[in-house]
Design a protein around this motif. Structure first.
Motif, PDB file in Angstrom:
ATOM      1  N   MET A   1      82.168  76.260  -2.315  1.00  0.00           N
ATOM      2  CA  MET A   1      81.242  75.882  -2.594  1.00  0.00           C
ATOM      3  C   MET A   1      82.448  74.643  -2.486  1.00  0.00           C
ATOM      4  O   MET A   1      82.951  74.340  -3.207  1.00  0.00           O
ATOM      5  CB  MET A   1      80.134  75.790  -3.903  1.00  0.00           C
ATOM      6  N   PRO A   2      81.860  73.405  -1.733  1.00  0.00           N
ATOM      7  CA  PRO A   2      82.543  71.679  -1.795  1.00  0.00           C
ATOM      8  C   PRO A   2      82.161  71.455  -3.378  1.00  0.00           C
ATOM      9  O   PRO A   2      81.309  71.255  -3.364  1.00  0.00           O
ATOM     10  CB  PRO A   2      81.781  71.535  -0.352  1.00  0.00           C
ATOM     11  N   LEU A   3      83.026  70.658  -3.086  1.00  0.00           N
ATOM     12  CA  LEU A   3      82.576  70.447  -4.154  1.00  0.00           C
ATOM     13  C   LEU A   3      81.498  68.604  -4.158  1.00  0.00           C
ATOM     14  O   LEU A   3      81.631  68.030  -3.307  1.00  0.00           O
ATOM     15  CB  LEU A   3      83.825  68.098  -4.953  1.00  0.00           C
ATOM     16  N   LEU A   4      80.507  68.140  -5.451  1.00  0.00           N
ATOM     17  CA  LEU A   4      79.881  67.414  -4.862  1.00  0.00           C
ATOM     18  C   LEU A   4      80.141  66.108  -6.051  1.00  0.00           C
ATOM     19  O   LEU A   4      81.352  65.865  -6.733  1.00  0.00           O
ATOM     20  CB  LEU A   4      78.623  67.159  -6.060  1.00  0.00           C
ATOM     21  N   ALA A   5      80.002  65.254  -5.327  1.00  0.00           N
ATOM     22  CA  ALA A   5      80.437  63.772  -6.187  1.00  0.00           C
ATOM     23  C   ALA A   5      80.092  63.799  -7.280  1.00  0.00           C
ATOM     24  O   ALA A   5      78.922  63.665  -7.413  1.00  0.00           O
ATOM     25  CB  ALA A   5      80.110  61.951  -5.068  1.00  0.00           C
ATOM     26  N   PHE A   6      80.732  62.982  -8.483  1.00  0.00           N
ATOM     27  CA  PHE A   6      80.529  63.303  -9.618  1.00  0.00           C
ATOM     28  C   PHE A   6      79.328  61.959 -10.194  1.00  0.00           C
ATOM     29  O   PHE A   6      78.580  63.410 -10.578  1.00  0.00           O
ATOM     30  CB  PHE A   6      81.925  62.496 -10.614  1.00  0.00           C
ATOM     31  N   ASP A   7      78.994  61.126  -9.509  1.00  0.00           N
ATOM     32  CA  ASP A   7      78.513  61.068  -9.683  1.00  0.00           C
ATOM     33  C   ASP A   7      77.033  60.450  -8.682  1.00  0.00           C
ATOM     34  O   ASP A   7      75.760  60.541  -9.265  1.00  0.00           O
ATOM     35  CB  ASP A   7      78.235  58.574  -9.381  1.00  0.00           C
ATOM     36  N   THR A   8      76.803  62.205  -8.709  1.00  0.00           N
ATOM     37  CA  THR A   8      75.902  62.499  -7.796  1.00  0.00           C
ATOM     38  C   THR A   8      75.189  63.080  -8.548  1.00  0.00           C
ATOM     39  O   THR A   8      73.443  63.893  -8.796  1.00  0.00           O
ATOM     40  CB  THR A   8      75.693  62.953  -6.542  1.00  0.00           C
ATOM     41  N   LEU A   9      75.732  64.418  -9.617  1.00  0.00           N
ATOM     42  CA  LEU A   9      75.245  64.718 -10.218  1.00  0.00           C
ATOM     43  C   LEU A   9      74.168  64.405 -11.241  1.00  0.00           C
ATOM     44  O   LEU A   9      74.564  63.662 -11.589  1.00  0.00           O
ATOM     45  CB  LEU A   9      76.060  65.721 -11.154  1.00  0.00           C
ATOM     46  N   LYS A  42      86.095  76.812  -5.465  1.00  0.00           N
ATOM     47  CA  LYS A  42      85.446  77.958  -5.777  1.00  0.00           C
ATOM     48  C   LYS A  42      84.666  78.566  -6.872  1.00  0.00           C
ATOM     49  O   LYS A  42      84.401  79.758  -6.944  1.00  0.00           O
ATOM     50  CB  LYS A  42      86.996  79.491  -5.523  1.00  0.00           C
ATOM     51  N   TRP A  43      84.305  77.893  -7.744  1.00  0.00           N
ATOM     52  CA  TRP A  43      84.566  78.472  -9.257  1.00  0.00           C
ATOM     53  C   TRP A  43      82.953  79.218  -8.835  1.00  0.00           C
ATOM     54  O   TRP A  43      81.629  78.581  -7.965  1.00  0.00           O
ATOM     55  CB  TRP A  43      83.660  77.175 -10.277  1.00  0.00           C
ATOM     56  N   ASN A  44      82.171  79.987  -9.594  1.00  0.00           N
ATOM     57  CA  ASN A  44      81.205  80.806  -9.436  1.00  0.00           C
ATOM     58  C   ASN A  44      81.199  81.128 -10.679  1.00  0.00           C
ATOM     59  O   ASN A  44      81.801  82.121 -11.303  1.00  0.00           O
ATOM     60  CB  ASN A  44      80.995  81.378  -8.424  1.00  0.00           C
ATOM     61  N   ALA A  45      79.252  81.758 -11.220  1.00  0.00           N
ATOM     62  CA  ALA A  45      79.149  82.862 -11.788  1.00  0.00           C
ATOM     63  C   ALA A  45      78.528  83.566 -11.734  1.00  0.00           C
ATOM     64  O   ALA A  45      77.439  83.547 -10.488  1.00  0.00           O
ATOM     65  CB  ALA A  45      78.680  81.424 -12.768  1.00  0.00           C
ATOM     66  N   HIS A  46      79.080  85.741 -11.804  1.00  0.00           N
ATOM     67  CA  HIS A  46      78.144  85.863 -11.579  1.00  0.00           C
ATOM     68  C   HIS A  46      77.836  86.052  -9.855  1.00  0.00           C
ATOM     69  O   HIS A  46      77.429  86.607  -9.432  1.00  0.00           O
ATOM     70  CB  HIS A  46      77.140  86.321 -11.983  1.00  0.00           C
ATOM     71  N   GLY A  47      78.679  85.790  -8.840  1.00  0.00           N
ATOM     72  CA  GLY A  47      78.437  85.375  -7.606  1.00  0.00           C
ATOM     73  C   GLY A  47      77.877  84.200  -7.112  1.00  0.00           C
ATOM     74  O   GLY A  47      77.584  83.618  -5.646  1.00  0.00           O
ATOM     75  N   HIS A  48      77.062  83.670  -7.902  1.00  0.00           N
ATOM     76  CA  HIS A  48      76.606  82.459  -7.207  1.00  0.00           C
ATOM     77  C   HIS A  48      77.753  81.087  -7.505  1.00  0.00           C
ATOM     78  O   HIS A  48      77.921  80.656  -8.555  1.00  0.00           O
ATOM     79  CB  HIS A  48      75.652  82.414  -8.330  1.00  0.00           C
ATOM     80  N   PRO A  49      77.959  80.107  -6.361  1.00  0.00           N
ATOM     81  CA  PRO A  49      78.370  79.393  -6.437  1.00  0.00           C
ATOM     82  C   PRO A  49      77.752  78.153  -7.703  1.00  0.00           C
ATOM     83  O   PRO A  49      76.748  77.851  -7.491  1.00  0.00           O
ATOM     84  CB  PRO A  49      78.518  78.353  -5.194  1.00  0.00           C
ATOM     85  N   LEU A  50      78.825  77.561  -8.410  1.00  0.00           N
ATOM     86  CA  LEU A  50      78.453  76.461  -8.832  1.00  0.00           C
ATOM     87  C   LEU A  50      78.696  74.734  -8.324  1.00  0.00           C
ATOM     88  O   LEU A  50      79.199  74.651  -7.770  1.00  0.00           O
ATOM     89  CB  LEU A  50      79.372  76.654 -10.487  1.00  0.00           C
ATOM     90  N   TYR A  51      78.037  74.052  -8.613  1.00  0.00           N
ATOM     91  CA  TYR A  51      77.631  72.828  -8.010  1.00  0.00           C
ATOM     92  C   TYR A  51      78.585  71.954  -9.179  1.00  0.00           C
ATOM     93  O   TYR A  51      77.863  71.818 -10.227  1.00  0.00           O
ATOM     94  CB  TYR A  51      75.773  72.635  -7.463  1.00  0.00           C
ATOM     95  N   SER A  52      79.352  71.821  -8.667  1.00  0.00           N
ATOM     96  CA  SER A  52      80.038  70.943  -9.875  1.00  0.00           C
ATOM     97  C   SER A  52      80.687  70.102  -8.878  1.00  0.00           C
ATOM     98  O   SER A  52      81.369  69.632  -7.929  1.00  0.00           O
ATOM     99  CB  SER A  52      81.317  72.155 -10.996  1.00  0.00           C
ATOM    100  N   GLY A  53      81.364  68.816  -9.772  1.00  0.00           N
ATOM    101  CA  GLY A  53      81.866  67.869  -9.548  1.00  0.00           C
ATOM    102  C   GLY A  53      82.845  67.343 -11.398  1.00  0.00           C
ATOM    103  O   GLY A  53      83.649  68.169 -11.971  1.00  0.00           O
ATOM    104  N   ARG A  54      84.111  66.257 -10.399  1.00  0.00           N
ATOM    105  CA  ARG A  54      84.879  65.921 -11.645  1.00  0.00           C
ATOM    106  C   ARG A  54      84.989  64.582 -12.009  1.00  0.00           C
ATOM    107  O   ARG A  54      84.736  64.143 -10.632  1.00  0.00           O
ATOM    108  CB  ARG A  54      86.161  67.160 -11.589  1.00  0.00           C
ATOM    109  N   GLU A  55      85.473  64.068 -12.759  1.00  0.00           N
ATOM    110  CA  GLU A  55      85.642  62.518 -13.063  1.00  0.00           C
ATOM    111  C   GLU A  55      87.348  62.855 -13.867  1.00  0.00           C
ATOM    112  O   GLU A  55      87.666  62.927 -14.372  1.00  0.00           O
ATOM    113  CB  GLU A  55      84.676  61.392 -13.633  1.00  0.00           C
ATOM    114  N   TRP A  56      87.671  61.886 -13.348  1.00  0.00           N
ATOM    115  CA  TRP A  56      89.167  61.003 -14.144  1.00  0.00           C
ATOM    116  C   TRP A  56      89.250  60.054 -14.056  1.00  0.00           C
ATOM    117  O   TRP A  56      89.349  58.965 -13.818  1.00  0.00           O
ATOM    118  CB  TRP A  56      90.488  62.489 -13.521  1.00  0.00           C
TER     119      TRP A  56
END
Length: 166
Positions: A1-9, A42-56
């Motif tokens: 699952m591609p990362l999402l832009a943090f500010d779009t979450l 690659k982060w997932n929970a019980h086989g479901h991708p997690l839509y995530s982003g990060r900020e530094w």
């Protein structure tokens, strides 16, 4: 699952905030972010991708956010995130998962500096008048992205830190 832009979450996204006990230089931060991105893709929970982003931020703070409207992070998936960061601590020579620390801004001759001290050290500094209710603190305990946006960096009086600077 591609990362999402943090500010779009969305504001309801769950967040975890990690503070480095020392500032990371550009190469260290690049390594941290590259490894974090690899994990999140690659982060997932019980086989479901997690839509995530990060900020530094501020050479110290890594915030991970997950939009739980499609799949929520589970205990096992969160454990995986922590294992990944624990491994990076050794490589970077800093602690990201150290509990019980207070991060705050303090003025210096060169400008504001972010410091990390234990809660007891922060209380002692308050008793000496070196920090007070107006001291800018970083609230790593925020749980949603909306809260992070509103009060991650805030005066001590507006956070749980107020009880440390009576």
């Amino acid at each position: 699952m591609p990362l999402l832009a943090f500010d779009t979450l969305p504001p309801s996204a769950r967040v975890w905030v990690f503070g480095s006990l020392r500032p990371l230089d550009d190469s260290e931060a690049a390594r941290l972010l590259a490894e974090t991105d690899r994990f999140l893709e690659k982060w997932n929970a019980h086989g479901h991708p997690l839509y995530s982003g990060r900020e530094w931020r501020n050479d110290r703070f890594l915030t991970i956010a997950v939009d739980q409207s499609t799949a929520g992070a589970s205990g096992c998936s969160i454990d995986g995130l922590y294992r990944s960061l624990r491994a990076l601590e050794k490589v970077l020579g800093t602690e990201l998962l150290a509990g019980g620390h207070v991060f705050y801004r303090t003025p210096t001759a060169a400008g504001d500096e972010i410091r990390a001290v234990t809660r007891q050290e922060f209380i002692a500094q308050a008793a000496e008048g070196r920090v007070n209710q107006d001291t800018t603190v970083f609230d790593l305990s925020v749980e949603t992205l909306g809260d992070w946006r509103e009060r991650f960096e805030t005066p001590a009086r507006a956070s749980w830190h107020a009880s440390l600077v009576r």
